[in-house]
Every structure is written in C-alpha cells, then in structure tokens.
Design a protein around this motif. Structure first.
Motif, PDB file in Angstrom:
ATOM      1  N   VAL A 282       0.828  -1.205   0.000  1.00 40.82           N
ATOM      2  CA  VAL A 282       0.000   0.000   0.000  1.00 40.82           C
ATOM      3  C   VAL A 282       0.864   1.257   0.000  1.00 40.82           C
ATOM      4  CG1 VAL A 282      -1.665   1.336   1.356  1.00 40.82           C
ATOM      5  CG2 VAL A 282      -2.010  -1.124   1.026  1.00 40.82           C
ATOM      6  N   THR A 283       1.961   1.243   0.755  1.00 39.01           N
ATOM      7  CA  THR A 283       2.866   2.395   0.772  1.00 39.01           C
ATOM      8  C   THR A 283       3.444   2.650  -0.615  1.00 39.01           C
ATOM      9  OG1 THR A 283       3.438   2.047   3.104  1.00 39.01           O
ATOM     10  CG2 THR A 283       4.998   3.322   1.772  1.00 39.01           C
ATOM     11  N   LEU A 284       3.830   1.601  -1.310  1.00 37.61           N
ATOM     12  CA  LEU A 284       4.337   1.767  -2.673  1.00 37.61           C
ATOM     13  C   LEU A 284       3.278   2.384  -3.583  1.00 37.61           C
ATOM     14  CD1 LEU A 284       6.306  -1.563  -3.077  1.00 37.61           C
ATOM     15  CD2 LEU A 284       7.237   0.692  -3.619  1.00 37.61           C
ATOM     16  N   HIS A 285       2.044   1.944  -3.455  1.00 37.05           N
ATOM     17  CA  HIS A 285       0.984   2.447  -4.330  1.00 37.05           C
ATOM     18  C   HIS A 285       0.558   3.869  -3.978  1.00 37.05           C
ATOM     19  CE1 HIS A 285       0.694  -1.739  -5.596  1.00 37.05           C
ATOM     20  NE2 HIS A 285      -0.046  -1.326  -6.611  1.00 37.05           N
ATOM     21  N   GLU A 286       0.507   4.177  -2.698  1.00 39.69           N
ATOM     22  CA  GLU A 286       0.022   5.498  -2.277  1.00 39.69           C
ATOM     23  C   GLU A 286       1.099   6.567  -2.337  1.00 39.69           C
ATOM     24  OE1 GLU A 286      -1.777   5.122   1.617  1.00 39.69           O
ATOM     25  OE2 GLU A 286      -3.760   4.987   0.708  1.00 39.69           O
ATOM     26  N   GLU A 287       2.306   6.226  -1.935  1.00 40.25           N
ATOM     27  CA  GLU A 287       3.349   7.247  -1.778  1.00 40.25           C
ATOM     28  C   GLU A 287       4.428   7.200  -2.861  1.00 40.25           C
ATOM     29  OE1 GLU A 287       4.971   7.344   2.169  1.00 40.25           O
ATOM     30  OE2 GLU A 287       3.050   6.803   3.104  1.00 40.25           O
ATOM     31  N   MET A 288       4.636   6.040  -3.491  1.00 42.87           N
ATOM     32  CA  MET A 288       5.726   5.906  -4.457  1.00 42.87           C
ATOM     33  C   MET A 288       5.274   5.156  -5.704  1.00 42.87           C
ATOM     34  SD  MET A 288       8.719   4.878  -1.730  1.00 42.87           S
ATOM     35  CE  MET A 288       8.649   5.599  -0.079  1.00 42.87           C
ATOM     36  N   PRO A 289       4.236   5.632  -6.385  1.00 40.27           N
ATOM     37  CA  PRO A 289       3.742   4.913  -7.567  1.00 40.27           C
ATOM     38  C   PRO A 289       4.791   4.787  -8.666  1.00 40.27           C
ATOM     39  CG  PRO A 289       2.743   7.098  -7.399  1.00 40.27           C
ATOM     40  CD  PRO A 289       3.447   6.852  -6.111  1.00 40.27           C
ATOM     41  N   SER A 290       5.708   5.736  -8.760  1.00 41.56           N
ATOM     42  CA  SER A 290       6.746   5.641  -9.792  1.00 41.56           C
ATOM     43  C   SER A 290       7.671   4.462  -9.520  1.00 41.56           C
ATOM     44  CB  SER A 290       7.553   6.942  -9.849  1.00 41.56           C
ATOM     45  OG  SER A 290       8.188   7.193  -8.608  1.00 41.56           O
ATOM     46  N   VAL A 291       7.889   4.147  -8.243  1.00 38.70           N
ATOM     47  CA  VAL A 291       8.679   2.962  -7.884  1.00 38.70           C
ATOM     48  C   VAL A 291       7.856   1.704  -8.124  1.00 38.70           C
ATOM     49  CG1 VAL A 291       9.903   1.770  -6.026  1.00 38.70           C
ATOM     50  CG2 VAL A 291      10.025   4.265  -6.193  1.00 38.70           C
ATOM     51  N   ALA A 292       6.571   1.761  -7.720  1.00 41.43           N
ATOM     52  CA  ALA A 292       5.697   0.591  -7.858  1.00 41.43           C
ATOM     53  C   ALA A 292       5.557   0.140  -9.306  1.00 41.43           C
ATOM     54  CB  ALA A 292       4.321   0.900  -7.267  1.00 41.43           C
ATOM     55  N   LYS A 293       5.576   1.088 -10.237  1.00 40.12           N
ATOM     56  CA  LYS A 293       5.401   0.733 -11.651  1.00 40.12           C
ATOM     57  C   LYS A 293       6.541  -0.125 -12.187  1.00 40.12           C
ATOM     58  CE  LYS A 293       2.561   4.752 -12.845  1.00 40.12           C
ATOM     59  NZ  LYS A 293       2.506   6.063 -13.531  1.00 40.12           N
ATOM     60  N   ASN A 294       7.681  -0.083 -11.497  1.00 40.41           N
ATOM     61  CA  ASN A 294       8.827  -0.880 -11.946  1.00 40.41           C
ATOM     62  C   ASN A 294       8.960  -2.208 -11.210  1.00 40.41           C
ATOM     63  OD1 ASN A 294       9.808   1.016 -13.886  1.00 40.41           O
ATOM     64  ND2 ASN A 294      10.582   2.277 -12.205  1.00 40.41           N
TER      65      ASN A 294
ATOM     66  N   ALA B 190      -9.027  -5.229  -2.901  1.00 42.67           N
ATOM     67  CA  ALA B 190      -9.726  -3.943  -2.959  1.00 42.67           C
ATOM     68  C   ALA B 190      -8.970  -2.970  -3.861  1.00 42.67           C
ATOM     69  CB  ALA B 190      -9.868  -3.364  -1.552  1.00 42.67           C
ATOM     70  N   LEU B 191      -7.648  -3.006  -3.800  1.00 44.14           N
ATOM     71  CA  LEU B 191      -6.823  -2.159  -4.671  1.00 44.14           C
ATOM     72  C   LEU B 191      -7.034  -2.553  -6.136  1.00 44.14           C
ATOM     73  CD1 LEU B 191      -4.771   0.126  -4.041  1.00 44.14           C
ATOM     74  CD2 LEU B 191      -2.960  -1.583  -4.138  1.00 44.14           C
ATOM     75  N   GLU B 192      -7.088  -3.854  -6.390  1.00 43.17           N
ATOM     76  CA  GLU B 192      -7.339  -4.332  -7.753  1.00 43.17           C
ATOM     77  C   GLU B 192      -8.729  -3.913  -8.231  1.00 43.17           C
ATOM     78  OE1 GLU B 192      -7.904  -8.524 -10.233  1.00 43.17           O
ATOM     79  OE2 GLU B 192      -7.293  -8.587  -8.126  1.00 43.17           O
ATOM     80  N   ALA B 193      -9.735  -4.056  -7.361  1.00 49.78           N
ATOM     81  CA  ALA B 193     -11.113  -3.708  -7.742  1.00 49.78           C
ATOM     82  C   ALA B 193     -11.257  -2.235  -8.083  1.00 49.78           C
ATOM     83  CB  ALA B 193     -12.070  -4.089  -6.618  1.00 49.78           C
ATOM     84  N   SER B 194     -10.426  -1.399  -7.448  1.00 49.33           N
ATOM     85  CA  SER B 194     -10.485   0.035  -7.723  1.00 49.33           C
ATOM     86  C   SER B 194      -9.692   0.421  -8.970  1.00 49.33           C
ATOM     87  CB  SER B 194      -9.953   0.818  -6.513  1.00 49.33           C
ATOM     88  OG  SER B 194      -8.552   0.619  -6.347  1.00 49.33           O
ATOM     89  N   GLY B 195      -9.037  -0.570  -9.596  1.00 52.00           N
ATOM     90  CA  GLY B 195      -8.252  -0.303 -10.793  1.00 52.00           C
ATOM     91  C   GLY B 195      -6.903   0.339 -10.515  1.00 52.00           C
ATOM     92  N   ARG B 196      -6.415   0.251  -9.282  1.00 55.92           N
ATOM     93  CA  ARG B 196      -5.186   0.941  -8.901  1.00 55.92           C
ATOM     94  C   ARG B 196      -3.986   0.027  -8.672  1.00 55.92           C
ATOM     95  NH1 ARG B 196      -6.049   4.885  -4.073  1.00 55.92           N
ATOM     96  NH2 ARG B 196      -3.916   5.375  -4.700  1.00 55.92           N
ATOM     97  N   LEU B 197      -4.179  -1.282  -8.773  1.00 55.49           N
ATOM     98  CA  LEU B 197      -3.061  -2.199  -8.562  1.00 55.49           C
ATOM     99  C   LEU B 197      -2.064  -2.057  -9.714  1.00 55.49           C
ATOM    100  CD1 LEU B 197      -2.057  -4.422  -6.605  1.00 55.49           C
ATOM    101  CD2 LEU B 197      -3.184  -6.089  -8.079  1.00 55.49           C
ATOM    102  N   LEU B 198      -0.790  -1.850  -9.379  1.00 58.54           N
ATOM    103  CA  LEU B 198       0.205  -1.516 -10.387  1.00 58.54           C
ATOM    104  C   LEU B 198       1.103  -2.675 -10.793  1.00 58.54           C
ATOM    105  CD1 LEU B 198       1.258   2.001  -9.017  1.00 58.54           C
ATOM    106  CD2 LEU B 198      -0.226   1.500 -10.975  1.00 58.54           C
ATOM    107  N   TYR B 199       1.044  -3.793 -10.086  1.00 66.07           N
ATOM    108  CA  TYR B 199       1.857  -4.949 -10.454  1.00 66.07           C
ATOM    109  C   TYR B 199       1.147  -6.229  -9.998  1.00 66.07           C
ATOM    110  CZ  TYR B 199       3.490  -3.995  -5.630  1.00 66.07           C
ATOM    111  OH  TYR B 199       3.558  -3.716  -4.285  1.00 66.07           O
ATOM    112  N   PRO B 200       1.472  -7.358 -10.610  1.00 61.77           N
ATOM    113  CA  PRO B 200       0.823  -8.611 -10.215  1.00 61.77           C
ATOM    114  C   PRO B 200       1.244  -9.042  -8.817  1.00 61.77           C
ATOM    115  CG  PRO B 200       2.584  -9.045 -11.773  1.00 61.77           C
ATOM    116  CD  PRO B 200       2.432  -7.549 -11.713  1.00 61.77           C
ATOM    117  N   VAL B 201       0.303  -9.624  -8.083  1.00 59.27           N
ATOM    118  CA  VAL B 201       0.569 -10.092  -6.726  1.00 59.27           C
ATOM    119  C   VAL B 201       0.070 -11.526  -6.596  1.00 59.27           C
ATOM    120  CG1 VAL B 201       0.081  -9.773  -4.273  1.00 59.27           C
ATOM    121  CG2 VAL B 201       0.367  -7.772  -5.752  1.00 59.27           C
ATOM    122  N   ILE B 202       0.884 -12.373  -6.019  1.00 59.76           N
ATOM    123  CA  ILE B 202       0.480 -13.750  -5.734  1.00 59.76           C
ATOM    124  C   ILE B 202      -0.004 -13.821  -4.289  1.00 59.76           C
ATOM    125  CG2 ILE B 202       1.231 -16.145  -5.510  1.00 59.76           C
ATOM    126  CD1 ILE B 202       3.159 -15.662  -7.800  1.00 59.76           C
ATOM    127  N   ALA B 203      -1.237 -14.277  -4.115  1.00 61.95           N
ATOM    128  CA  ALA B 203      -1.823 -14.407  -2.778  1.00 61.95           C
ATOM    129  C   ALA B 203      -1.340 -15.710  -2.161  1.00 61.95           C
ATOM    130  CB  ALA B 203      -3.350 -14.369  -2.864  1.00 61.95           C
TER     131      ALA B 203
END
Length: 414
Positions: free
Chosen positions: A130-142, A159-172
């Motif tokens: 969440v910190t990467l997505h909220e505060e450092m999206p430029s880092v998260a994109k890489n 919830a992040l994915e549902a909002s269309g804001r997830l920036l990279y794939p995540v394995i649960a």
C-alpha cells in the motif's frame, strides 16, 4: 537501506535460533539446496515486510542463497525477535527492525524498504504494498511482482485491484492450500493459545473461551482450545460458517450474548471493532481479551481506555483495566497479534510450507516477468502440490499414485 537493529551483540543468540528453525523446515531447506548453485535471483532486489522471526530468517537466507539482494523490515512493531534481526544484519542482510517500534519508526522502515526500488515485494499485511501504491507509484510501476502472506493483506490488495489501482501482479500466498489449511489453522491455532498462556498462565480447562470468527484461523483456535478442555463459544457474521461451527459441535451465538459468559476472548476476523464498549461493559470480572488477527483493531482499545478508571501492566504483555464498578478486564499484547507479541509465532514446521510457497512464488514472478497482468493471482496448483509432496517426503510418508487406467477413468464421461 540503512541497517538498524536494537542490539548487534545478540547476533550469536539469533544464529542459534535460526539454526533450530532450519532443522525444522526441511522443505525450504531442500528448495534452497535445489537452486543455490543456479542463483536464479542474482541481480534482483527483494524488499520484504515480514514478522522478523527465526522462520523468516530461514526464508531470507534462502533468497540470499539464490542470489538476491534482500531488504527486510517488520510487518508489526512488536513481533520482531531482536536477536534474529541482529544475526541477519551480521550476515549482511539490510535489516531495519527492532521490537517496540513506535508508529513513526515502523512506517519509516516500510518507506525505506519501498525506496530501495525492489524488483519483487514480499509482504505480510500489505503495508509495504500500500505504501508503494500510495506514496511511491513511480517505484511501484517498476516492480515485477509481489507476494502477500496473510488474509488481511489479500483483502486489501483485492480492494486495490477492484479500484483499478493495482500496479503490479501479486500472488496471494495466503490462498495456497498448503498455507491456509496448515499455517492459518494449525499454526495460529497452537501459537495463539501459546501466547495467551505465556501472558497469563491461566488454566484453559473448564474456561469459556469465545472465538470471534470461524475462518481457518478461528476454527484452528477453537479446535485447539477444545482439545485443552475449554468450553468454546463461536461468534460469526457469516451464516454458513456459523452453521459449520454448530455442526462441528461448538456453541454459536452473537457477541452480545457471549460477552457475559466468556472467560477468554480471542478475535480472528480481520475486521475492526469486533469487541466494543457495549460488549466490555457486560463482561465478567477477570475476562481476558486477545487478538489473533493481523492488525490491532479487532478489540477496540480506544473503547477500553474510555471506560476504564485505571490501568497497569500486571504481567509482561498483560495490562489490567479496572472499570468504575471494580471489575477488571485484561488486554493481552496491546491488542496486537498475541501469538507473535506474547509468544514466538507459528512453529517452524508449519511455516516451512508457507515460506516454501513464498520462495517459489518469487521465482514464479521472475520466470514469468512481463507475462502477468496487475491482478491478484492464486498460487499455481502445481506449486501447491509440490510443496505438499516435499513435506510428506520429509515426514517419511508415501502415498499412492493413480495408474494410467485410473487417470483415464477419471477423465472419461462414461
């Protein structure tokens, strides 16, 4: 990342703990040996936000043995084992963790891990994601991809994915069968009660123990508590899970009904304000409150503070709150994860499978770089089965295999 631990002189003690864990995590050790010569993670940076325990150290050592550059920060301010952190720092791991971090220190450590520009993120609770997505999206994109260890974190990421804001794939990783069927159920079931007993040393036999939530964590606690002689009550909001608890032989009722009956309360829901002021005011003198969920929001500490006339730490990790009428309520581990604050967390044997999945999921991201969409994925079934197969082998257990005729029979509609 700047390395910071509480006491570097504890490294020797930490190494002994890690060696003990390695002796009880044969699956992860087998995987370490399988890939350490190939160094499949050479040149990749991994940032991990995990409970800094001896079991986590075995995972971190494995990722390093595979060639990765690893940064480690905690996923809870009170779960760090300082001797383990010191041992990892002494081995050249970038660790920033100590037990008793305040909120500012904790989130600054999370930001430090984020700023290290990771290729893969390994998280427990999703604070780093969440910190990467909220505060450092430029880092998260890489970021190539991430893993998530626990139910609460998976909920946040979906919830992040549902909002269309997830920036990279995540394995649960939490959703792997070899994780939640064993880690959540048997690991938390045992370690949560271990935390309650270390903090209080009360007798469970004969006590009424209320478990809030009948997911895999809750049912594990309920089963283990019953095995130690407790009379278990389950509270739920899901009618199917509530019915399952009834059929499993537990008393099921609302928290409002359970409040005056319980001697010990353990929350395991992943939601906030499960035990609130109106429940506390009904509780009997001496009731014990503990939480097994990831965040310290399930027992409303704010409500408890508001109704108490005084409080004191009567035992390590046990705070006594005195109500105006003289009744005493005992909060364990500040309402945080009781198994990691008041005890050592899950046994190494069960974390063996969870962290084997973490390590293999890191490899999966690297091997599938550029082919995964920014979505939350489950662990591949083949990986799940391989972890189970390795675990059985290390336990000296053989199982049957389908014959070709049996396989054909199962494939046929006839």
């Amino acid at each position: 990342m700047e390395v910071k631990v509480k006491d570097p002189s504890l490294a020797g003690e930490g190494r002994l703990k890690i060696e003990w864990a390695e002796a009880h995590m044969p699956v992860l050790m087998e995987l370490r040996r399988r890939y350490q010569d190939k160094k499949p993670l050479r040149g990749y940076r991994i940032s991990a936000a995990l409970h800094v325990t001896k079991e986590t150290a075995v995972l971190i050592r494995t990722l390093k043995a595979w060639g990765a550059e690893v940064s480690l920060v905690p996923s809870n301010p009170l779960s760090t084992q300082d001797d383990v952190a010191a041992a990892l720092a002494d081995e050249g791991i970038a660790v920033r963790a100590w037990r008793g971090m305040n909120e500012q220190e904790y989130f600054e450590a999370i930001r430090e891990a984020a700023r290290s520009s990771p290729d893969v993120v390994v998280d427990d609770g999703a604070d780093l994601h969440v910190t990467l997505h909220e505060e450092m999206p430029s880092v998260a994109k890489n970021v190539i991809g991430g893993n998530e260890e626990t139910t609460t974190g998976v909920i946040r990421l979906k919830a992040l994915e549902a909002s269309g804001r997830l920036l990279y794939p995540v394995i649960a990783v939490n959703n792997a069968l070899t994780k939640y069927l064993f880690d959540n159920r048997y690991g938390t079931g045992q370690s949560a009660l271990d935390g309650v007993l270390r903090a209080t040393n009360v007798l469970l036999a004969g006590k009424r123990l209320v478990v809030a939530g009948y997911g895999w964590v809750g049912r594990g606690i309920a089963i283990r508590a019953r095995g130690m002689g407790a009379r278990v009550i389950v509270t739920e909001v899901d009618p199917i899970r509530a019915l399952e608890a009834v059929m499993d032989g537990f008393d099921v009722m609302s928290m409002d009904e359970a409040a005056p009956l319980g001697d010990i309360f353990i929350t395991a829901t992943g939601d906030k304000d499960v035990i609130r002021k109106e429940h506390m005011l009904k509780m009997k003198d001496g009731a014990i409150l503990a939480n097994a969920g990831h965040f310290n929001v399930e027992v409303s500490v704010t409500d408890l503070e508001s109704i108490a006339k005084s409080k004191r730490e009567i035992r390590p990790n046990t705070v006594e709150y005195v109500l105006p009428d003289g009744r005493r309520l005992y909060l364990l581990a500040e309402g945080r994860l009781v198994n990691l604050v008041a005890a050592e967390g899950h046994p190494s044997e069960v974390m063996d499978m969870s962290f084997a999945n973490q390590a293999l999921s890191v490899l999966y991201h690297i091997n599938n770089r550029g082919r995964l969409q920014p979505k939350v994925y489950d662990v591949p079934l083949e990986q799940d089965q391989e972890v189970a197969r390795l675990k059985l082998r290390t336990m000296g257990i053989n199982i049957d295999e389908l014959t070709p005729e049996q396989q054909e029979y199962l494939r046929s509609w006839k």
